[in-house]
Design a protein around this motif. Structure first.
Motif, PDB file in Angstrom:
ATOM      1  N   ILE A  30      14.762   3.669  -9.168  1.00 22.94           N
ATOM      2  CA  ILE A  30      14.036   2.766  -7.973  1.00 22.94           C
ATOM      3  C   ILE A  30      12.704   3.465  -7.265  1.00 22.94           C
ATOM      4  N   ALA A  32      11.034   5.658  -8.686  1.00 24.13           N
ATOM      5  CA  ALA A  32       9.694   5.860  -9.793  1.00 24.13           C
ATOM      6  C   ALA A  32       9.169   4.462  -9.823  1.00 24.13           C
ATOM      7  N   GLY A  33       9.948   3.491 -10.009  1.00 22.78           N
ATOM      8  CA  GLY A  33       9.190   2.287 -10.310  1.00 22.78           C
ATOM      9  C   GLY A  33       8.727   1.633  -9.241  1.00 22.78           C
ATOM     10  N   ALA A  34       8.920   2.055  -7.683  1.00 23.19           N
ATOM     11  CA  ALA A  34       8.100   1.665  -6.673  1.00 23.19           C
ATOM     12  C   ALA A  34       6.772   2.586  -6.871  1.00 23.19           C
ATOM     13  N   ASP A  36       5.415   3.799  -9.337  1.00 27.08           N
ATOM     14  CA  ASP A  36       4.641   3.211 -10.588  1.00 27.08           C
ATOM     15  C   ASP A  36       3.620   2.198 -10.143  1.00 27.08           C
ATOM     16  N   ALA A  37       4.193   1.367  -9.576  1.00 24.98           N
ATOM     17  CA  ALA A  37       3.509  -0.044  -9.127  1.00 24.98           C
ATOM     18  C   ALA A  37       2.227   0.261  -8.347  1.00 24.98           C
ATOM     19  N   VAL A  38       2.631   1.337  -7.133  1.00 25.18           N
ATOM     20  CA  VAL A  38       1.633   1.785  -6.265  1.00 25.18           C
ATOM     21  C   VAL A  38       0.480   2.366  -7.109  1.00 25.18           C
ATOM     22  N   LEU A  40      -0.296   2.040 -10.152  1.00 20.91           N
ATOM     23  CA  LEU A  40      -1.055   1.122 -10.986  1.00 20.91           C
ATOM     24  C   LEU A  40      -2.068   0.402  -9.919  1.00 20.91           C
ATOM     25  N   VAL A  41      -1.669  -0.081  -8.889  1.00 20.82           N
ATOM     26  CA  VAL A  41      -2.676  -0.675  -8.285  1.00 20.82           C
ATOM     27  C   VAL A  41      -3.792  -0.009  -7.767  1.00 20.82           C
ATOM     28  N   LEU A  44      -5.991   0.155 -10.602  1.00 21.50           N
ATOM     29  CA  LEU A  44      -6.687  -1.033 -10.802  1.00 21.50           C
ATOM     30  C   LEU A  44      -7.504  -1.432  -9.668  1.00 21.50           C
ATOM     31  N   MET A  45      -7.374  -1.015  -8.532  1.00 16.23           N
ATOM     32  CA  MET A  45      -8.049  -1.410  -7.173  1.00 16.23           C
ATOM     33  C   MET A  45      -9.585  -1.233  -7.487  1.00 16.23           C
TER      34      MET A  45
END
Lengths: 194, 178
Positions: A30, A32-34, A36-38, A40-41, A44-45
């Motif tokens: 949980i 790590a997933g949260a 990773d999402a940030v 990535l953003v 990507l930003m």
């Protein structure tokens, strides 16, 4: 449907972890997933901002409109409910072109732009329009002319002919795009009859 | 010739666009710097807007994979894939593909190392990767950007086209390279 898939992924994962007594790993997952999402953003930003800036120039100089006009017969058939001269049409075409050229992450901001333009035509915010569904269907079916990442991976693994995959991949993705477009057209017709 | 042309196009596409659009804007008398900044500002807002959707999806996918959900799905699919003559080595790739882009790339990398990039498994796996898409990610990001939570038929059609792409890649490669 997304509600159910989301719940299924979470619930089945946690139940499975309960069976194998691996609750700590789930907690780690949980976190790590949260994270990773940030991550990535953040990665990507800059790219999203940069392409959005370029697209603003393209729009202000009527380049997107010009683009839309060129491919009008094709897109009019695919998106009957979008006015042919609306900026959404140009944005959709630009995003589809980027995807076909295998631009990967560079294509994502263009896709987002196209969705924002399509949303301007949305009378029910929060619900996808037919045109949005068609656009996403075409994008996820990934008609790619040059799968750049795959070719690079094959070269790294010592392939004698890294680009030899272009033909088979193009044929397979043409078939899947055809399947997506046909299903989308059928779905539209059926949902209109209801 | 055709292939090298296409590779050149994909290599030069982005630099050419980055030069072409501002040039065109200048010719048409657009204040390109101001326009760029204006657009980039909106782009930053978009990036923030898609974040909650990505967090939701990334956590769910990660929990599912960590708990071994993927292996269970794989075992459930085995009888079907055997009956259809699909090489068992590429099935994990097909299952992970709609969920995770980095996950599917790492599986493809492993397959290419283990079986060789020019083997049947290597070719099939490459074709599968090249003809399918990280559908769940695309839907999360695209619909997240406009705040759409009711995606209607976009998800089933996306998953369906991944399945068709997978089966087509397997069939074409078995005909060409077996």
């Amino acid at each position: 449907m997304i509600n159910w898939i989301w719940f299924f992924l979470l619930a089945s994962g946690i139940v499975l972890a309960g069976c194998s007594d691996s609750a700590p790993q789930v907690t780690d997952a949980i976190l790590a997933g949260a994270r990773d999402a940030v991550t990535l953003v953040i990665g990507l930003m800059g790219l999203i901002a940069f392409w959005s800036g370029l697209m603003e120039i393209a729009e202000k100089s009527h380049l997107i409109k010009l683009f839309a006009r060129l491919l009008r017969p094709f897109t009019r058939w695919l998106f009957p409910d979008v006015p042919p001269d609306h900026p959404a049409m140009g944005a959709v075409i630009m995003s589809m072109t980027a995807n076909m050229l295998g631009m990967g992450n560079a294509a994502t901001p263009l896709g987002i732009k196209a969705m924002e333009k399509l949303d301007e035509l949305n009378s029910q915010p929060g619900t996808a329009t037919d045109a949005m569904c068609t656009f996403v269907a075409v994008t996820t079916s990934s008609l790619t002319i040059i799968p750049v990442t795959v070719i690079a991976l094959r070269a790294a693994a010592g392939s004698k002919d890294p680009a030899g995959i272009i033909g088979p991949a193009l044929a397979a993705s043409a078939i899947s795009t055809l399947a997506a477009v046909v299903t989308d057209k059928l779905w539209r017709r059926l949902s209109r009859r209801r | 010739m055709l292939i090298s042309t296409m590779e050149a196009i994909s290599r030069w596409a982005i630099p050419a666009i980055v030069l072409g659009i501002p040039l065109w804007g200048l010719i048409r008398g657009v204040r390109i710097y101001e326009a760029f900044v204006e657009g980039a500002k909106q782009g930053l807002a978009t990036a923030v807007r898609i974040t909650p959707y990505l967090i939701a999806m990334f956590v769910a996918v990660r929990v599912f994979r960590t708990a071994g959900g993927m292996d269970l799905l794989l075992r459930a699919a085995t009888p079907l894939t055997k009956a259809l003559g699909i090489p068992p080595e590429v099935v994990p790739l097909a299952l992970i593909r709609p969920l995770s882009g980095s996950g599917s790339l790492s599986i493809l990398g492993e397959l290419l190392q283990t079986y060789g990039p020019d083997s049947l498994v290597g070719m099939t796996a490459s074709a599968v990767q090249g003809s399918t898409e990280t559908t769940l990610y695309v839907i999360t990001v695209y619909f997240g950007a406009v705040g759409v939570t009711r995606a209607r038929h976009a998800l089933p059609i996306g998953l369906w086209s991944d399945l068709v792409g997978f089966l087509a890649a397997v069939y074409i490669c078995s005909r060409l390279f077996a």
